[in-house]
Design a protein around this motif. Structure first.
Motif, PDB file in Angstrom:
ATOM      1  N   LYS A 153       2.166   1.895  -3.464  1.00  0.00           N
ATOM      2  CA  LYS A 153       1.149   2.426  -4.296  1.00  0.00           C
ATOM      3  C   LYS A 153       1.029   3.608  -4.179  1.00  0.00           C
TER       4      LYS A 153
ATOM      5  N   SER B 124      -1.752  -1.829  -9.446  1.00  0.00           N
ATOM      6  CA  SER B 124      -2.100  -2.855  -8.551  1.00  0.00           C
ATOM      7  C   SER B 124      -1.899  -4.197  -8.847  1.00  0.00           C
TER       8      SER B 124
ATOM      9  N   LYS C 136       0.955  -1.286   0.174  1.00  0.00           N
ATOM     10  CA  LYS C 136       0.020  -0.173   0.012  1.00  0.00           C
ATOM     11  C   LYS C 136       0.848   1.467  -0.005  1.00  0.00           C
TER      12      LYS C 136
END
Length: 159
Positions: A49, A56, A46
């Motif tokens: 990202k 993803s 995460k």
């Protein structure tokens, strides 16, 4: 009471992004930053990202499942999945170990399960050896990645 106090002092600081059970190390240079993640968690992914805007699907490929080798070109990075053989001395079997790389102009992110000794040793050398540190400061991502892959391929020859 004394044992509790000792445990409180010895416990590593907690981080909201990276629990201390996961090794997440960064090595900044003049031209780029190298992030090395050992045993990636959902929390680590995460963060990647948010920080780098990785796709993803590429991040899901970094979870500990055996992937086929692949290369994926995105707008601002290249994603690479490479497997290397590792000899398991306990079972006498050659197993596969995966390294996932995100390669950009200003970053190199390596994700692995901690089984590839050349990767761990090279990263440690880059952090601790003064000569290597000074050489690394002026190098770009491609030359460091080349050196890393060379060490990993040389590691395969005795097998």
């Amino acid at each position: 009471f004394t044992l509790f106090f000792f445990l409180m002092i010895r416990r590593p600081p907690r981080s909201t992004l990276f629990p201390y059970t996961t090794l997440f190390r960064s090595l900044p240079t003049k031209k780029f930053i190298w992030l090395d993640i050992n045993k990636a968690t959902q929390t680590n992914l995460k963060y990647l990202k948010q920080e780098f805007d990785f796709d993803s699907n590429d991040l899901n490929d970094c979870l500990p499942t055996i992937q086929r080798q692949k290369i994926h070109g995105a707008k601002n990075y290249i994603f690479l999945v490479i497997q290397f053989p590792v000899y398991n001395r306990e079972t006498g079997i050659i197993e596969s170990s995966e390294i996932d790389c995100f390669i950009g102009k200003k970053f190199l992110v390596t994700i692995h399960e901690g089984e590839l000794k050349p990767l761990i040793d090279f990263y440690h050398l880059c952090q601790t050896d003064q000569v290597m540190k000074s050489q690394l400061r002026n190098e770009d991502v491609a030359s460091v990645l080349y050196k890393l892959l060379y060490k990993l391929y040389i590691y395969c020859y005795p097998i």
